[in-house]
Design an enzyme around this catalytic site. Sequence first.
Site, PDB file in Angstrom:
ATOM      1  N   GLU A 370       0.774  -1.244   0.000  1.00 20.86           N
ATOM      2  CA  GLU A 370       0.000   0.000   0.000  1.00 20.86           C
ATOM      3  C   GLU A 370       0.810   1.301   0.000  1.00 20.86           C
ATOM      4  O   GLU A 370       0.663   2.132   0.909  1.00 20.86           O
ATOM      5  CB  GLU A 370      -0.955   0.014   1.213  1.00 20.86           C
ATOM      6  CG  GLU A 370      -1.950  -1.121   1.194  1.00 20.86           C
ATOM      7  CD  GLU A 370      -2.996  -1.032   2.333  1.00 20.86           C
ATOM      8  OE1 GLU A 370      -2.867  -0.151   3.207  1.00 20.86           O
ATOM      9  OE2 GLU A 370      -3.935  -1.847   2.324  1.00 20.86           O
ATOM     10  N   GLU A 474      -5.894  -8.479   0.654  1.00 17.47           N
ATOM     11  CA  GLU A 474      -6.549  -8.242   1.945  1.00 17.47           C
ATOM     12  C   GLU A 474      -8.040  -8.038   1.733  1.00 17.47           C
ATOM     13  O   GLU A 474      -8.451  -7.421   0.751  1.00 17.47           O
ATOM     14  CB  GLU A 474      -5.994  -6.969   2.621  1.00 17.47           C
ATOM     15  CG  GLU A 474      -4.543  -7.040   3.032  1.00 17.47           C
ATOM     16  CD  GLU A 474      -4.105  -5.801   3.822  1.00 17.47           C
ATOM     17  OE1 GLU A 474      -4.983  -5.030   4.286  1.00 17.47           O
ATOM     18  OE2 GLU A 474      -2.890  -5.611   3.970  1.00 17.47           O
TER      19      GLU A 474
END
Length: 601
Positions: A370, A474
């Site tokens: 991320e 995720e």
Amino acid sequence: MDDSPPSTGHKEAEPVQRSRRKRLIWICVALFVAVGVAVAIVIAVLISKDVIHVGSRSGSSSEAAATSGSVAPSGVDSVSSPQPTAGGDSGSGSGSKTTTQGTNTGTSTTSSTPEPTESCPTKTDIPSADRGTDLDTTTWLDMTGFNCSYTAETVGDLPIVGLNSTWDDSARANPTVPPLNKPWGSYTARPARGVNLGGWLSLEPFITPSLFSDNSKLGGQVDEWNLCTKLGPKAAAAALEKHYATFITEQDFKAIADAGLDHLRIPFSYWAVEVFDDDSYVYRISWRYLLRGIEWARKYGLRIKLDLHGLPGSQNGWNHSGRSSIVNFLAGPNGSANAERALKIHDRLSKFFAQDRYKNVIAFYGLANEPAKAIDMDTLINWTEEAYKIVKDNGIKAPQVFSESMRGLGAWQGKLGGYGDSLVVDAHEYVIFDNALVGMKHADKVTFACQTFTDQVSSSMNTGSGFGPTMVGEWSQADTDCTKYLNGVGNGARWDGTFSDTGGVPRCPTGDKQCSCALANADPSTFSPEYKLFLKTWAIAQMDAYEKSWGWFYWTWKTESAPLWSYQAGLAGGIMPEKAYDRDWSCASPIPSFGKLPEYL
Ligand SMILES: *[C@@H]1O[C@H](CO)[C@@H](O)[C@H](O)[C@H]1NC(C)=O
Ligand SMILES: *[C@@H]1O[C@H](CO)[C@@H](O)[C@H](O)[C@H]1NC(C)=O
Ligand SMILES: *[C@@H]1O[C@H](CO)[C@@H](O)[C@H](O)[C@H]1NC(C)=O
Ligand SMILES: *[C@@H]1O[C@H](CO)[C@@H](O)[C@H](O)[C@H]1NC(C)=O
Ligand SMILES: CC(=O)N[C@H]1CO[C@H](CO)[C@@H](O)[C@@H]1O
């Protein structure tokens, strides 16, 4: 025996008689000795074959057994209750505990081929320059599954100490997938079903609140950096090593395979490899736990996705990068220096993981978790290409993974082309970190997964409309953002309007004072059948959607107190399918009725 006359008969010649008797005595002695030797050999063989067991204490010469008090079969070890938490200075601890652990006494081995006797080093066996460093196995808190032998050998300038010399890739996670030593085949045809080991080697407050503000002795620490600063180097090392040793154990790897999962994403951060400047992070201890975790995954046939979760400078400024402050990677005051550091870390990591022993078990190599949207896209693309090349040139054959970096999958159409199946884009799918999406009604959330998430990943898989190879690294079952510390230590929830961004307006579907976080944080055993049915349907809807990509990794396997973020708690609470590959509903079926389930809880 040759010419000696028969012993019976003649009385004459006394001397002859005497010499004959003498001879007889000698023969008896020789026979006795020979029989004794033969018996001794037989006993020795039986012992070595483990037919006869030698008691450790009665042996009295075995001082090793006497001090450790156990002849545990190798592997079963007894780092009896780890040291008390932070600060509890080691006292009797560090020196004495592990010197004989893992010692193979040669009498208790269960294998039929006796292994060479190997005993663990003591302090004086460690070269003085390495005493007290990460190479000094006599200082390790937990020796379970670790090889205690000292070695200074490195690969990519990273130590192999703790690893066994041999490995076995014959295990399979479950009957629907190939063993590690057989090719997986196409991930489009057989998507990965996995889980993350979040909050283990890279801390996150909501996963282990006990290390954060619930630790009343300190108070106020918001991330790993802050925690380590407040504890100071010694106590931080003790607290984190205890966490690494106890939060995830071999039992977890077994349970993950038993749940019908076949892949594992393991987040870890750069301080497993290196620390810089004034870093407060605990250096290198997580490295050996990462390596042991990979060995345990191997044992249960689980394939690994490596995930560098914290990069130098922080790639996103969020708590789970280690430090919640500014983005200082490819952006910020030291952005380019930190990006260079990250490339060097990948150089070392990829040299290490290019070893033969990892070729069947490491299925994906993640470059950066991320990176912030604030990082210029072209700058990020250039860094990703540089990192990719380093990793590839060092011999990693597993596909590499980059994050969609909070831009949405669609942004990657036509970018980073030419890598075929050797580069995968990673999306993290949540509906709860968004004021509009969190407020969808239960049935609408299920529809959203079956339609919108399915469309998103399907269109990303197609190079005409998206990047190409795509996976969901995720996602979770949580249907609210109510979990304590989820939005950071000291922040509230969008759901009930206590989050800083909501301007005090509750965002649950009723949008009023009824919006409550009480249920979301309760024990799943107290959930109504309707709420359980919704949660299970919501999870399965997402699995269905993400299996239109190369697969999924639930976030996360285990939490201290957030059941809707814990696959393990979901299984125990009956809100996850018992086997991930065998599900009793799908997006092709109508959405079941959730009865009178209120929309504000
Ligand atoms: C390494 O070998 C030892 C001794 O044979 C064994 O007890 C241990 O479990 C092994 N470790 C792993 C991770 O397989
Ligand atoms: C333990 O490590 C040492 C040093 O690397 C190695 O020689 C030995 O073979 C290892 N033991 C096992 C059981 O693999
Ligand atoms: C930038 O790097 C220098 C030199 O390594 C260091 O002293 C300084 O603290 C860093 N600044 C930031 C904001 O990271
Ligand atoms: C990215 O790399 C290309 C090719 O090396 C170069 O022309 C371009 O200026 C770089 N862009 C950025 C933003 O660094
Ligand atoms: C302040 C901060 O970094 N908060 C983040 C901590 O991590 C959670 C979970 O990923 C985020 O939602 C927060 O924004």
